[in-house]
Design an enzyme around this catalytic site. Structure first.
Site, PDB file in Angstrom:
ATOM      1  N   GLN A  42       0.835  -1.195   0.000  1.00 10.61           N
ATOM      2  CA  GLN A  42       0.000   0.000   0.000  1.00 10.61           C
ATOM      3  C   GLN A  42       0.873   1.250   0.000  1.00 10.61           C
ATOM      4  OE1 GLN A  42      -2.226   2.552  -0.378  1.00 10.61           O
ATOM      5  NE2 GLN A  42      -3.756   1.158   0.457  1.00 10.61           N
ATOM      6  N   ARG A  55      -0.186   4.411  -0.126  1.00  8.65           N
ATOM      7  CA  ARG A  55      -0.786   5.581   0.512  1.00  8.65           C
ATOM      8  C   ARG A  55      -0.360   5.664   1.968  1.00  8.65           C
ATOM      9  NH1 ARG A  55      -7.187   7.346   0.954  1.00  8.65           N
ATOM     10  NH2 ARG A  55      -6.772   9.535   1.337  1.00  8.65           N
ATOM     11  N   SER A 105     -21.215   7.730   7.634  1.00  8.88           N
ATOM     12  CA  SER A 105     -22.048   7.271   6.529  1.00  8.88           C
ATOM     13  C   SER A 105     -22.224   5.753   6.569  1.00  8.88           C
ATOM     14  CB  SER A 105     -21.411   7.690   5.199  1.00  8.88           C
ATOM     15  OG  SER A 105     -22.094   7.123   4.103  1.00  8.88           O
ATOM     16  N   GLY A 120     -24.320   1.495   5.799  1.00  9.79           N
ATOM     17  CA  GLY A 120     -23.481   0.345   5.495  1.00  9.79           C
ATOM     18  C   GLY A 120     -22.453   0.661   4.421  1.00  9.79           C
ATOM     19  N   GLN A 173     -19.827   0.004  -1.492  1.00  6.84           N
ATOM     20  CA  GLN A 173     -18.957  -0.646  -2.477  1.00  6.84           C
ATOM     21  C   GLN A 173     -18.009  -1.605  -1.770  1.00  6.84           C
ATOM     22  OE1 GLN A 173     -16.643   2.036  -4.838  1.00  6.84           O
ATOM     23  NE2 GLN A 173     -15.781   0.443  -6.135  1.00  6.84           N
ATOM     24  N   GLY A 214      -9.377  -0.456  -0.963  1.00 11.67           N
ATOM     25  CA  GLY A 214     -10.409  -0.060  -0.020  1.00 11.67           C
ATOM     26  C   GLY A 214      -9.935   0.164   1.402  1.00 11.67           C
ATOM     27  N   GLU A 215      -8.691   0.589   1.575  1.00 13.31           N
ATOM     28  CA  GLU A 215      -8.186   0.773   2.939  1.00 13.31           C
ATOM     29  C   GLU A 215      -8.969   1.842   3.689  1.00 13.31           C
ATOM     30  OE1 GLU A 215      -4.052   1.576   5.386  1.00 13.31           O
ATOM     31  OE2 GLU A 215      -4.022   0.637   3.419  1.00 13.31           O
ATOM     32  N   ARG A 219     -12.109   2.632   3.250  1.00 10.00           N
ATOM     33  CA  ARG A 219     -13.386   2.021   3.621  1.00 10.00           C
ATOM     34  C   ARG A 219     -13.229   1.070   4.805  1.00 10.00           C
ATOM     35  NH1 ARG A 219     -14.657  -0.192  -2.097  1.00 10.00           N
ATOM     36  NH2 ARG A 219     -12.718   0.883  -2.538  1.00 10.00           N
ATOM     37  N   GLU A 279      -3.032  -1.945  -8.925  1.00 12.21           N
ATOM     38  CA  GLU A 279      -4.329  -1.358  -8.593  1.00 12.21           C
ATOM     39  C   GLU A 279      -4.159  -0.115  -7.736  1.00 12.21           C
ATOM     40  OE1 GLU A 279      -8.230  -0.394  -8.339  1.00 12.21           O
ATOM     41  OE2 GLU A 279      -7.258  -1.782  -9.711  1.00 12.21           O
TER      42      GLU A 279
END
Length: 216
Positions: A32, A34, A48, A53, A56, A72-73, A75, A106
């Site tokens: 990763q 980021r 949210s 829930g 995505q 999706g880290e 998320r 990705e």
């Protein structure tokens, strides 16, 4: 908070399946790139998620024991803050080397990475695959020069790189500093942030400094 709307990773994978995965079985992605997550955005996304829930799914790779995160880290972090015990996930199965390359490519395609984070990811792909810069650029749909420009940023001193990651210094501003010595990089970077200097002004100052040095 708007969720990432990305297509599934592409690559020579054998299977993809959608399941609910226990959050405590998901490990961070070691590739990763980021490094910086804005606290306010995480809190907003967590609120949210607590309300409606996870819209995505995250993308995981099966990696014993459990799973490794590909996409999706943000998320995943927000779901933990919201108190979720499971998260919807698309699980991609592939061999280990394919998994590593898939995860790194990705992450490079994410639009919210800083230039330094992206450069770190590019270097990791090159080191893992043995590809040339030209081959990597082709696979990413970019020019070789754009890949080379990103990688040059890793020649900056670490404090200057941190300024880029934190959004205090832009990519072009930072790239103008690469040809300076370490101490000069940091000094001019601080001047640029303090004086809100645009890239053209930094480039001009760097040229002047090099001219003075060469004529001394």
């Amino acid at each position: 908070m708007k969720e990432e709307n990305r297509a599934l990773p592409s690559g020579p994978v054998s299977e993809r399946r959608l399941i609910d995965v226990p959050i405590d079985q998901i490990r961070p992605n070691p590739a990763q790139p980021r490094q910086f997550f804005e606290e306010g955005e995480l809190e907003e996304l967590a609120a949210s998620i607590a309300e409606v829930g996870v819209i995505q799914p995250v993308v995981l790779i099966a990696s014993e024991p459990g799973y490794e995160l590909v996409v999706g880290e943000r998320r995943l972090r927000a779901a933990k803050r919201a108190g979720l015990s499971t998260i919807p996930a698309i699980v991609v199965e592939a061999d280990r080397r394919e998994q590593q390359v898939l995860a790194m490519i990705e992450n490079i395609h994410r639009s919210n990475l800083s230039a330094i984070e992206e450069a770190t990811g590019l270097r990791a792909i090159l080191e893992t695959t043995g590809w040339s810069q030209t081959e990597l650029a082709t696979r990413l749909g970019r020019s070789q020069s754009s890949v080379a420009d990103k990688l040059r940023l890793l020649k900056l001193e670490e404090p200057v790189q941190i300024m880029v990651v934190e959004g205090k210094l832009g990519e072009r501003q930072a790239r103008a500093l690469v040809s300076l010595s370490g101490a000069e990089q940091l000094s001019m970077a601080k001047d640029a942030v303090r004086g809100k200097l645009v890239a053209e002004e930094i480039e001009r100052r760097v040229r002047e400094k090099k001219t003075i040095t060469e004529s001394a």
